[in-house]
Design a protein around this motif. Structure first.
Motif, mmCIF file in Angstrom:
data_model
loop_
_atom_site.group_PDB
_atom_site.id
_atom_site.type_symbol
_atom_site.label_atom_id
_atom_site.label_comp_id
_atom_site.label_asym_id
_atom_site.label_seq_id
_atom_site.Cartn_x
_atom_site.Cartn_y
_atom_site.Cartn_z
ATOM 1 N N ASP A 69 0.834 -1.208 0.000
ATOM 2 C CA ASP A 69 0.000 0.000 0.000
ATOM 3 C C ASP A 69 0.866 1.254 0.000
ATOM 4 O OD1 ASP A 69 -2.336 -1.452 -0.074
ATOM 5 O OD2 ASP A 69 -2.687 -1.351 2.087
ATOM 6 N N ALA A 70 2.009 1.201 0.686
ATOM 7 C CA ALA A 70 2.916 2.352 0.705
ATOM 8 C C ALA A 70 3.478 2.602 -0.691
ATOM 9 C CB ALA A 70 4.047 2.119 1.702
ATOM 10 N N ASP A 71 3.826 1.524 -1.401
ATOM 11 C CA ASP A 71 4.314 1.669 -2.777
ATOM 12 C C ASP A 71 3.227 2.288 -3.662
ATOM 13 O OD1 ASP A 71 6.715 0.374 -2.095
ATOM 14 O OD2 ASP A 71 5.931 -1.593 -2.672
ATOM 15 N N ALA A 72 2.008 1.777 -3.518
ATOM 16 C CA ALA A 72 0.891 2.285 -4.334
ATOM 17 C C ALA A 72 0.627 3.757 -4.019
ATOM 18 C CB ALA A 72 -0.360 1.446 -4.090
ATOM 19 N N ALA A 73 0.733 4.128 -2.745
ATOM 20 C CA ALA A 73 0.521 5.530 -2.363
ATOM 21 C C ALA A 73 1.607 6.423 -2.956
ATOM 22 C CB ALA A 73 0.491 5.663 -0.841
ATOM 23 N N ALA A 74 2.844 5.945 -2.958
ATOM 24 C CA ALA A 74 3.942 6.724 -3.537
ATOM 25 C C ALA A 74 3.712 6.924 -5.031
ATOM 26 C CB ALA A 74 5.279 6.027 -3.289
ATOM 27 N N LEU A 75 3.293 5.877 -5.705
ATOM 28 C CA LEU A 75 3.003 6.000 -7.138
ATOM 29 C C LEU A 75 1.818 6.918 -7.389
ATOM 30 C CD1 LEU A 75 3.634 2.313 -8.237
ATOM 31 C CD2 LEU A 75 4.977 4.337 -8.875
ATOM 32 N N ARG A 76 0.803 6.843 -6.508
ATOM 33 C CA ARG A 76 -0.359 7.724 -6.620
ATOM 34 C C ARG A 76 0.086 9.185 -6.513
ATOM 35 N NH1 ARG A 76 -3.487 4.582 -4.201
ATOM 36 N NH2 ARG A 76 -2.917 5.117 -2.093
ATOM 37 N N GLY A 77 1.078 9.433 -5.655
ATOM 38 C CA GLY A 77 1.630 10.780 -5.517
ATOM 39 C C GLY A 77 2.299 11.268 -6.792
ATOM 40 N N LEU A 78 2.718 10.329 -7.635
ATOM 41 C CA LEU A 78 3.315 10.677 -8.927
ATOM 42 C C LEU A 78 2.286 10.691 -10.047
ATOM 43 C CD1 LEU A 78 6.542 8.477 -8.667
ATOM 44 C CD2 LEU A 78 6.375 10.969 -8.404
ATOM 45 N N GLY A 79 1.020 10.486 -9.669
ATOM 46 C CA GLY A 79 -0.051 10.506 -10.664
ATOM 47 C C GLY A 79 -0.331 9.160 -11.302
ATOM 48 N N ILE A 80 0.178 8.087 -10.714
ATOM 49 C CA ILE A 80 -0.037 6.743 -11.257
ATOM 50 C C ILE A 80 -1.021 6.009 -10.364
ATOM 51 C CG2 ILE A 80 1.036 4.522 -11.820
ATOM 52 C CD1 ILE A 80 3.682 6.143 -12.195
ATOM 53 N N ASP A 81 -2.148 5.617 -10.911
ATOM 54 C CA ASP A 81 -3.156 4.866 -10.163
ATOM 55 C C ASP A 81 -2.904 3.380 -10.392
ATOM 56 O OD1 ASP A 81 -5.404 3.505 -9.231
ATOM 57 O OD2 ASP A 81 -6.735 5.174 -9.706
ATOM 58 N N VAL A 82 -2.351 2.722 -9.397
ATOM 59 C CA VAL A 82 -1.973 1.315 -9.510
ATOM 60 C C VAL A 82 -3.188 0.448 -9.821
ATOM 61 C CG1 VAL A 82 -1.030 -0.680 -8.272
ATOM 62 C CG2 VAL A 82 0.056 1.555 -8.050
ATOM 63 N N ASP A 83 -4.321 0.751 -9.221
ATOM 64 C CA ASP A 83 -5.519 -0.054 -9.472
ATOM 65 C C ASP A 83 -5.933 0.029 -10.938
ATOM 66 O OD1 ASP A 83 -5.791 -1.057 -6.866
ATOM 67 O OD2 ASP A 83 -6.809 0.774 -6.215
ATOM 68 N N GLN A 84 -5.815 1.213 -11.530
ATOM 69 C CA GLN A 84 -6.128 1.354 -12.957
ATOM 70 C C GLN A 84 -5.121 0.590 -13.816
ATOM 71 O OE1 GLN A 84 -6.320 5.549 -13.782
ATOM 72 N NE2 GLN A 84 -8.514 5.657 -13.314
ATOM 73 N N VAL A 85 -3.856 0.634 -13.450
ATOM 74 C CA VAL A 85 -2.830 -0.089 -14.200
ATOM 75 C C VAL A 85 -3.090 -1.594 -14.121
ATOM 76 C CG1 VAL A 85 -0.363 -0.662 -14.307
ATOM 77 C CG2 VAL A 85 -1.084 1.710 -13.926
ATOM 78 N N VAL A 86 -3.375 -2.081 -12.926
ATOM 79 C CA VAL A 86 -3.654 -3.510 -12.738
ATOM 80 C C VAL A 86 -4.880 -3.906 -13.557
ATOM 81 C CG1 VAL A 86 -4.376 -5.268 -11.062
ATOM 82 C CG2 VAL A 86 -2.529 -3.674 -10.493
ATOM 83 N N ALA A 87 -5.941 -3.107 -13.488
ATOM 84 C CA ALA A 87 -7.162 -3.416 -14.245
ATOM 85 C C ALA A 87 -6.879 -3.465 -15.739
ATOM 86 C CB ALA A 87 -8.249 -2.386 -13.934
ATOM 87 N N SER A 88 -6.094 -2.528 -16.235
ATOM 88 C CA SER A 88 -5.757 -2.500 -17.653
ATOM 89 C C SER A 88 -4.945 -3.729 -18.062
ATOM 90 C CB SER A 88 -4.966 -1.218 -17.968
ATOM 91 O OG SER A 88 -4.561 -1.216 -19.315
ATOM 92 N N VAL A 89 -3.962 -4.071 -17.260
ATOM 93 C CA VAL A 89 -3.138 -5.257 -17.546
ATOM 94 C C VAL A 89 -4.004 -6.510 -17.522
ATOM 95 C CG1 VAL A 89 -1.273 -6.721 -16.661
ATOM 96 C CG2 VAL A 89 -0.966 -4.243 -16.759
ATOM 97 N N GLU A 90 -4.889 -6.604 -16.540
ATOM 98 C CA GLU A 90 -5.738 -7.795 -16.434
ATOM 99 C C GLU A 90 -6.745 -7.876 -17.574
ATOM 100 O OE1 GLU A 90 -7.188 -7.783 -12.363
ATOM 101 O OE2 GLU A 90 -5.468 -8.979 -11.731
ATOM 102 N N ARG A 91 -7.214 -6.741 -18.075
ATOM 103 C CA ARG A 91 -8.092 -6.760 -19.245
ATOM 104 C C ARG A 91 -7.347 -7.318 -20.461
ATOM 105 N NH1 ARG A 91 -9.932 -1.938 -17.239
ATOM 106 N NH2 ARG A 91 -8.567 -0.703 -18.575
ATOM 107 N N SER A 92 -6.092 -6.942 -20.583
ATOM 108 C CA SER A 92 -5.294 -7.381 -21.735
ATOM 109 C C SER A 92 -4.746 -8.793 -21.599
ATOM 110 C CB SER A 92 -4.109 -6.434 -21.944
ATOM 111 O OG SER A 92 -4.552 -5.142 -22.221
ATOM 112 N N LEU A 93 -4.273 -9.133 -20.401
ATOM 113 C CA LEU A 93 -3.545 -10.395 -20.221
ATOM 114 C C LEU A 93 -4.249 -11.429 -19.348
ATOM 115 C CD1 LEU A 93 0.013 -8.855 -19.724
ATOM 116 C CD2 LEU A 93 -0.997 -9.757 -21.834
#
Length: 177
Positions: A69-93
């Motif tokens: 969660d700390a990693d995800a929060a740090a990425l969120r601070g950079l404008g990266i939504d990990v949940d959206q990235v995971v959802a996109s990857v899972e839709r594709s793969l």
């Protein structure tokens, strides 16, 4: 050698961690497998940490490629939504695509799983914990302290359940040996 100082219970916990890793089809034994093997340790059991909740938190992190969660929060601070990235990857793969991990490596010593560097560091830290407390043997409680002493997913999961390094250490110090 570090293993010579392990109590029977601590050795069994390490063997149980190997079984947890094998059950999860992991390519190496990690700190999360040590945690699962140590949940019944009296010092952790006193916090009433439900195994199902710990497994769910670890599963969620694996789904996110091992990010805490700390990693995800740090990425969120950079404008990266990990949940959206995971959802996109899972839709594709496909579902769990990031949880699959790297291809299995060759096992060492007649099929045994290797210890991941983080797990090896945990074992080494547990020896330091036992030594710092003046204990001549290394017990399961020292393994728990080592898991909590560092940063990372396992410490984060335990902290979220109200288990802190400071409180566990107090309990270990006050427990009869």
């Amino acid at each position: 050698m570090i293993g010579e100082r392990f109590t029977r219970d601590a050795r069994q916990a390490v063997q149980d961690a190997v079984k947890e890793a094998e059950r999860a089809s992991a390519d190496a034994i990690g700190p999360e497998h040590l945690l699962l093997a140590l949940l019944d340790t009296p010092v952790l059991a006193s916090f009433d940490v439900p195994r199902g909740e710990v497994e769910a938190a670890l599963r969620d992190a694996r789904r996110k490629g091992g990010l805490s969660d700390a990693d995800a929060a740090a990425l969120r601070g950079l404008g990266i939504d990990v949940d959206q990235v995971v959802a996109s990857v899972e839709r594709s793969l496909g579902e769990g695509a990031l949880a699959a991990g790297a291809p299995r490596r060759r096992r060492w010593f007649r099929g045994h799983l290797p210890f991941a560097p983080a797990a090896r560091n945990t074992l080494a830290r547990s020896l330091a914990e036992a030594r710092d407390l003046g204990h001549g043997t290394l017990g399961k409680e020292h393994l728990v302290l080592a898991l909590l002493s560092g940063r990372g997913l396992v410490a984060e999961v335990l902290n979220a359940k109200g288990v802190s390094y400071t409180e566990v250490r107090k309990r270990v110090v006050s427990a009869p040996r």
